[in-house]
Enzyme design. Sequence first.
Site, short mmCIF file in Angstrom:
data_model
loop_
_atom_site.label_atom_id
_atom_site.label_comp_id
_atom_site.label_asym_id
_atom_site.label_seq_id
_atom_site.Cartn_x
_atom_site.Cartn_y
_atom_site.Cartn_z
N SER A 105 0.83 -1.20 0.00
CA SER A 105 0.00 0.00 0.00
C SER A 105 0.87 1.26 0.00
O SER A 105 1.75 1.40 -0.84
CB SER A 105 -0.98 -0.05 1.18
OG SER A 105 -2.03 0.87 1.01
N ASP B 76 -8.53 -6.12 -5.64
CA ASP B 76 -8.15 -4.97 -4.81
C ASP B 76 -8.80 -3.71 -5.38
O ASP B 76 -8.35 -3.17 -6.38
CB ASP B 76 -6.63 -4.81 -4.77
CG ASP B 76 -6.17 -3.76 -3.77
OD1 ASP B 76 -7.02 -3.00 -3.26
OD2 ASP B 76 -4.95 -3.69 -3.51
N HIS C 102 -6.69 -6.26 -0.65
CA HIS C 102 -5.55 -5.41 -0.34
C HIS C 102 -4.70 -6.10 0.73
O HIS C 102 -4.69 -5.69 1.89
CB HIS C 102 -6.08 -4.06 0.16
CG HIS C 102 -5.10 -2.95 0.12
ND1 HIS C 102 -4.49 -2.51 -1.02
CD2 HIS C 102 -4.59 -2.17 1.12
CE1 HIS C 102 -3.68 -1.50 -0.73
NE2 HIS C 102 -3.72 -1.29 0.56
#
Length: 798
Positions: free
Chosen positions: A367, A487, A520
């Site tokens: 991320s 995601d 994610h």
Amino acid sequence: MHLYQFGRIATDLATQKQELQTIGFPIRARNLSKLARMTFALLEPQAHGDVATHEAWANRAVGPETDLNTWLATNRDVIKRDDFYNVALQYLGFQPRVDFDTAHPRTFMRETGLPYQDADINNQDKFVQAIYLLLNTRTANVVTLINALAAKGLLAHLPERFTFFNGKTLPTFNTHQLIREVVWIESDLDTDGDGKRDMLETTIIRPAATNAGTKVPALFTANPYFHGTNDQDVEAATHVPEPTLAVKQPGTQAPATTQDWYPERPDLPHRQAKDVATAGTVYGDEPGIYSLNDYFLARGFATVYSAGIGTRGSDGLRSTGGPDETASAVAIIEWLGGQRQAFTTRTGHTAIKAWWCNGNVAMTGKSYLGTLAVAAATSGTPALKTVISEAAISSWYDYYREQGLVVAPGGFQGEDADVLAIDTYSRQQAPGDAQRVTKQWRNRLDELARRQDRQFGDYNAFWDARNYRHHVAQIKCDFVSVHGLNDWNVKPRNVIKLHEALRAAGSKIHHKIFFHQGQHVYLNNIRSLDFADQMNLWLSNKLLGVDNHAVSVLPDVEIQDNVTAQTWVTTPDFGAGPGVTPKTLPLATTTDQTQSFQDRSTAIFNDQHDDSAGFEQHIIQPQSAYADVRLWLPLLQPDHDVVLEGTGTIYLRVKADAATAIISARLVDVGSAFRLQPTASTVARGNYPLGFDWQYENTLEFAARSHPNDAQLISFSHANLQNPVDGATAIAVSPGQWVDMQLQLQPTRYHLPAGRQLVLIIHGADMAQTIRPTAAPTITVDLSASHLDIPFRTAAQH
């Protein structure tokens, strides 16, 4: 169960013997039986002494009536292959009668993907080869057998230095004697305007062997969340999705440029060093945050964490992906590479070097963490030898905006660049420090709010400064990218656009891509794939110089199949090259066909008391409360399995009875099926060992749902009617004016089984992703002038 193993390399017998001898295994004995007894004793490292070893053997079965202890007591000139693999499977963590049939152990191995020698063992060299292969075979607990045995103490007698086996470094470093220290690295920045260079707090965790002269590489994770987040402030700052979609004037936004909107770096004096130290004076009490880093701590790599500017312990202000955050991350790499100075305290004058580092650095993280790794790589800084970025942003416009619209990263409606800056501004958790820059921080937030532009959502200079793809030509290191095909937070476009930019620039950078079926999440503890082992091969090559041919051995693209659990396919590229064919799917079933709907999505959403997650599920169902505010367009129902792979583009001719409107599209797989869950399930808790007497990680896997569902989102796209092609160019639209639009779907690799239906949904505002206008324009689509272009893969390697 299927266990893929891409990280094992082929070696010759001489290499196998040398490596086995290095870790204490015999390669020759008086006879085959004696060699077997000596070897199997080493496979019980938890047993100290003959009695304990014989008891351990007695607990393992060779066949229905013979245990290993009895079997080893009998001299033999030939070891039957099934006898060997019945025992081998038990060492790999599998149980007879539960996991495999002792009459057919090799059948189980073949079905599971485990390698074996399909011949009886009739001499000592063949036994050595069988043991070497077994030690490099994956266990039921993610790691290979050599690593599973190391977790029980097999390698505890070895000196604390790099030891390589099958091209990878082994866990031979004592994790109970790690050195934890904090240093402050001097940057070239003054983001808080106090007239001094911003100092960047950095936590180092390194093996004690470095104090004895061992030089080690560094895994650096730039983690803005390292010192915590400001959740209460974020809740107050989160934007309410706007009820009005603003009408733009052509050219409303400033043209995008590559010019940085931040001031030039000030020419400030460097801090003068009055003393030199070789050890930090502040203990690093923050734990690591990524088990892959911890895995490599046991294998001799140092791990380094820095939250960057504007975080607790550091100077400066946050900017959410701005060039100053890139420079902040690069400064850490430069210190590790010996090109920048640091100090043992934030304000003191005792300098300290990264004397323990061999000058080679890799960046890791997911991320925002992986995003800063991408950003740092575009600097071309020489000490950065590779990047392992997971779910990383390559352009912040693709995170918070889309084709002229404000959009939300999945699950975070109302978040924006200013909100994330507040979230990561952990400097305020040291209030005595933060109060010195209160005014500057307020000014920065005002600047972020103004420049991010939630009114129009166009691509402007603010977002251009956060588009790392502009600088791919400066990337000098090979890349590993990991991304979830489900995601919807950091969407797959980010990794594929980076890949395409590297390809378009004629880059010679090797870019390895992993696509999993998750959201994610990290990939390192998924049971079916040997991700950590592959990264060991990769980092041993990139940071330790091992000639293991990692670049050619590891597949270029590894993709998890969405139909059959625990199945991975490999391809030489993604959405391009041999085997990929573009196809055009018309949206109309008859000529001159038009269809209309009134976009009452917000009203229905409110009436239903729905939420973002509910909307995402309801809008794609065949029977839906939102059925009247969408077009349901069947495209394909194949009589054989097909695979979509790449980026689809929807060409639409659209008009609205308003000067602007939101146009959204969803590509959906329709048909009742037990599809894979987008969240990995826990297979076993704490059974994945990271080293000897060290930490354990849970093992996860993507499993099929326990109940069938009727539809699955494949991909989607959003656009402002006034931005028909991209986010940088807005046009004026008159009510009733036909507009030809191009909407790029998120990249996907999707296996569509025979009999299931591919459906395109056209709708307006997206309650989960876009703002929520209360106006209800009528939108009309000329289907006869509209189509979908999408690549199909005609061949894939399993």
